[in-house]
Motif scaffolding. Structure first.
Motif, PDB file in Angstrom:
ATOM      1  N   GLU A 133      -6.522   3.667 -10.430  1.00  0.00           N
ATOM      2  CA  GLU A 133      -6.044   3.454  -9.071  1.00  0.00           C
ATOM      3  C   GLU A 133      -6.679   2.232  -8.411  1.00  0.00           C
ATOM      4  N   ILE A 153      -2.271   7.420   2.369  1.00  0.00           N
ATOM      5  CA  ILE A 153      -0.827   7.288   2.443  1.00  0.00           C
ATOM      6  C   ILE A 153      -0.237   8.345   1.537  1.00  0.00           C
ATOM      7  N   TYR A 154       0.610   9.197   2.096  1.00  0.00           N
ATOM      8  CA  TYR A 154       1.264  10.241   1.311  1.00  0.00           C
ATOM      9  C   TYR A 154       2.726   9.870   1.194  1.00  0.00           C
ATOM     10  N   THR A 155       3.277  10.079   0.000  1.00  0.00           N
ATOM     11  CA  THR A 155       4.681   9.737  -0.176  1.00  0.00           C
ATOM     12  C   THR A 155       5.401  10.819  -0.936  1.00  0.00           C
ATOM     13  N   ASP A 156       6.718  10.839  -0.751  1.00  0.00           N
ATOM     14  CA  ASP A 156       7.576  11.756  -1.469  1.00  0.00           C
ATOM     15  C   ASP A 156       8.126  10.984  -2.665  1.00  0.00           C
ATOM     16  N   LEU A 200       3.927  16.136  -0.029  1.00  0.00           N
ATOM     17  CA  LEU A 200       3.866  14.709  -0.368  1.00  0.00           C
ATOM     18  C   LEU A 200       2.596  14.460  -1.182  1.00  0.00           C
ATOM     19  N   SER A 201       2.659  13.465  -2.053  1.00  0.00           N
ATOM     20  CA  SER A 201       1.481  13.174  -2.863  1.00  0.00           C
ATOM     21  C   SER A 201       0.855  11.866  -2.402  1.00  0.00           C
ATOM     22  N   VAL A 202      -0.429  11.706  -2.723  1.00  0.00           N
ATOM     23  CA  VAL A 202      -1.129  10.490  -2.323  1.00  0.00           C
ATOM     24  C   VAL A 202      -0.546   9.311  -3.087  1.00  0.00           C
ATOM     25  N   SER A 203      -0.154   8.273  -2.357  1.00  0.00           N
ATOM     26  CA  SER A 203       0.455   7.121  -2.990  1.00  0.00           C
ATOM     27  C   SER A 203      -0.577   6.368  -3.803  1.00  0.00           C
ATOM     28  N   GLY A 204      -0.235   6.068  -5.049  1.00  0.00           N
ATOM     29  CA  GLY A 204      -1.129   5.289  -5.894  1.00  0.00           C
ATOM     30  C   GLY A 204      -2.322   6.064  -6.401  1.00  0.00           C
ATOM     31  N   ALA A 220       0.837  -1.199   0.000  1.00  0.00           N
ATOM     32  CA  ALA A 220       0.000   0.000   0.000  1.00  0.00           C
ATOM     33  C   ALA A 220       0.872   1.249   0.000  1.00  0.00           C
ATOM     34  N   VAL A 221       1.990   1.210   0.714  1.00  0.00           N
ATOM     35  CA  VAL A 221       2.904   2.356   0.705  1.00  0.00           C
ATOM     36  C   VAL A 221       3.423   2.573  -0.714  1.00  0.00           C
ATOM     37  N   ALA A 222       3.668   1.472  -1.409  1.00  0.00           N
ATOM     38  CA  ALA A 222       4.141   1.570  -2.790  1.00  0.00           C
ATOM     39  C   ALA A 222       3.042   2.023  -3.732  1.00  0.00           C
ATOM     40  N   GLY A 223       1.802   2.107  -3.226  1.00  0.00           N
ATOM     41  CA  GLY A 223       0.702   2.534  -4.087  1.00  0.00           C
ATOM     42  C   GLY A 223       0.210   1.421  -4.983  1.00  0.00           C
ATOM     43  N   LEU A 224       0.550   0.181  -4.640  1.00  0.00           N
ATOM     44  CA  LEU A 224       0.166  -0.938  -5.503  1.00  0.00           C
ATOM     45  C   LEU A 224      -1.133  -1.576  -5.054  1.00  0.00           C
TER      46      LEU A 224
END
Lengths: 277, 310
Positions: free
Chosen positions: B305, A107-110, B34-38, A95-99
């Motif tokens: 998504e 979940i927000y990621t850089d 930061l952007s929303v993952s996925g 989920a962190v990987a957006g998969l």
């Protein structure tokens, strides 16, 4: 991104910059064909005839794999994820990987976190050589980049130490050789946020040492590293912070030594059904 | 990346990380950009991401194609053998046993062209239906625009078709069909058909991803579609001889599969002349490609998504 003035990053040199923010994350798997009456045709027909179309009646079972997990990961951290089998570690990583889509929360990621692993893109019927290219392209490398690193990948895997195996189909490899080549392909790319799922435990002793070294190199290039492992030693060697998941819930989050001490006490308890308070 | 700023308020504030409440976490994420993952990229970004992966799309297709026969002793010879055997079986059933010829000149080239062109559309759509549902491992392990999968499967079918076309040319020459300049029309016809196939595949990929049962249903839909597409018989002959109602013959003739099959016959077989083609055949062929291609792509992107949910 107007709200993000660039000077934030430069305010103080030791200010912690978040790279991954998880906020109340729930992840739910839906599994088809598990309703009452198991998988028989009459049961399925029965479900279709029934009026109410609730998910349970339609034979869909929900598996709540991760429940309400929140954490912030900062640049330069190496974070271990521990927990007994089926506690949701790999699911959280995906989920962190957006998969994997999240059910609730965010979940927000850089940048784009990437999972270390290309297994799914490789094909056993193709030669090792073609799989290096296929895996590299699947990870988003360009043909030129792969050509440049090809020799390095093959040398690192050590596939050709015992003869010209790279030109044989991958299905002919021993499981150890296959795992080595897969790791070598996956580790050939540099990542912003790197997610590693038990990749350290592959191959023989000498290859394990080599791969641990490579992981350390990747860590230096990557902003943040997540490592899922059942090997407490490799968690201790690589991580300075540990998240402990149990039954999908975040049970503990803290410095490696503190969390591992609790976790070891938990797993070494005499065999009685584990219960989360 | 505007998703960051439009975060809906958190309904259940997470208590697990005691120091920070949920709103603070969102604020923190927004503050550091930061952007929303996925999250689903914009259509423009999506197209450029897809373009960046074009080498992956073609390599994945070629790899799948080669892997298909890699265990066979004859190896890649089967690429040409399979379509030839297919054509032989169809000839035996429809040409010899049932006698569907009905005065179609050059019946074997007519039939084989129909079978190959139809197979291209059929296998593309079939592969598209399973493109996401059958590759969940890949979808859950790596990052790439998911449209790469259905498109890649269509490229694989196109490569397969090129092998079939090589076999077809041999058959044509054996039956004394002259090589003419009209053979060049094969290229635009195939290009349009490919775009059409890819579009329909993307629609089916999205539907198959949420409802895998569709893969069980598709063979029946496709077989019905095949029988009305004039693969083994001539729509033109039928509509002039049997006095079909106008609506039916128009429907039969504008059916995209029939359009692409007829275009290919017109391009390759000299006895199949322009009079047998439905009116406005090229605009219709281009229209189908445009509608299916653009529509299918946008329809697929809308759910980007959600792919990967089991």
């Amino acid at each position: 991104m107007a709200e993000n003035p660039n000077n934030i990053q430069d305010e103080t040199p030791d200010e912690q910059i978040p790279t991954v923010v998880a906020n109340g994350v729930d992840i739910v798997y839906r599994v088809n064909g598990t309703g009452a009456g198991r998988g028989t045709a009459t049961a399925a027909l029965n479900r279709m005839m029934r009026r109410e179309r609730s998910e349970k009646a339609a034979g869909v079972r929900k598996v709540h794999a991760v429940r309400n997990v929140s954490f912030v990961a900062y640049r330069g951290e190496a974070i271990g994820l521990i927990g007994t089998n089926g506690s949701g570690k790999s699911t959280l990583l995906k989920a962190v990987a957006g998969l994997l889509p999240v059910e609730n929360g965010h979940i927000y990621t850089d940048g784009q976190p990437s999972l270390l692993g290309v297994n799914a893109a490789l094909m056993g019927d193709l030669t090792g050589e073609r799989n290096v290219y296929l895996g590299g392209l699947a990870m988003g490398m360009s043909r030129e980049q792969i050509k440049e690193r090809y020799q390095g990948i093959v040398d690192f895997s050590g596939i050709n130490e015992k003869g010209d195996f790279i030109t044989l189909p991958m299905r002919t490899y021993s499981s150890g050789m296959g795992a080595r080549l897969r790791f070598s392909i996956a580790a050939a790319k540099d990542h912003d946020v790197l997610l590693i799922d038990e990749a350290l435990a592959t191959g023989d002793r000498s290859f394990q040492q080599r791969s641990e070294e490579r992981i350390r190199e990747l860590r230096q290039h990557a902003g943040t590293v997540f490592l899922v492992s059942h090997n407490n030693k490799s968690i201790r060697d690589t991580c300075d912070r540990v998240l402990w998941l149990e039954r999908g819930e975040l049970r503990m989050d803290g410095p490696t030594d503190d969390v591992l001490k609790e976790y070891e006490a938990f797993t070494n308890r005499p065999a009685k059904p584990a219960r989360v308070a | 990346m505007s998703q960051v700023l439009h975060t809906p308020p958190q309904s259940t504030p997470p208590p697990s990380r005691v120091t920070q409440a949920g709103d603070d976490l969102t604020a923190l994420a927004v503050r550091y950009g930061l952007s929303v993952s996925g999250a689903r990229p914009t259509l423009r970004t999506y197209v450029s991401q897809l373009w960046a992966r074009r080498h992956f799309i073609t390599s994945f297709a070629t790899a799948k194609l080669t892997a298909q026969y890699s265990q066979a002793k004859l190896g890649q010879i089967w690429q040409v053998m399979t379509p030839l055997l297919n054509a032989a079986v169809y000839y035996f059933i429809f040409g010899v046993l049932l006698g569907t010829k009905h005065g179609v000149p050059d019946y074997i080239p007519f039939l084989v062209t129909g079978v190959f062109i139809w197979t291209f559309t059929q296998s593309s759509i079939m592969a598209g239906t399973r493109a996401i549902a059958g590759n969940l491992g890949l979808v859950r392990a790596l990052h790439f625009p998911r449209a790469a999968l259905p498109i890649s499967f269509c490229v694989q079918q196109l490569q397969q078709l090129l092998f079939s076309m090589a076999a077809l040319i041999v058959i044509l020459l054996c039956f004394g069909i002259p090589v003419t300049a009209s053979w060049l029309l094969v290229i635009p016809a195939l290009a349009l058909q490919f775009v059409f196939n890819a579009g329909v595949s993307m629609v089916m990929a999205r539907m198959g991803a949420s409802t895998p049962d569709i893969a069980q249903l598709m063979p029946f839909v496709l077989r019905t579609w095949m029988y009305v597409s004039g693969v083994m018989w001539s729509i033109d002959k039928l509509s002039t001889k049997d006095h079909l109602p106008r609506v039916v013959s128009v429907l039969l003739e504008t059916n995209p599969a029939a359009i692409y099959i007829d275009l290919m016959r017109f391009a390759l077989i000299d006895s199949y002349h322009a009079g047998q083609l439905p009116a406005h055949v090229w605009p219709i062929a281009a229209g189908w490609a445009l509608v299916a291609g653009v529509g299918g792509f946008i329809y697929f992107w809308k759910a980007e998504e959600t792919y990967g949910r089991g």
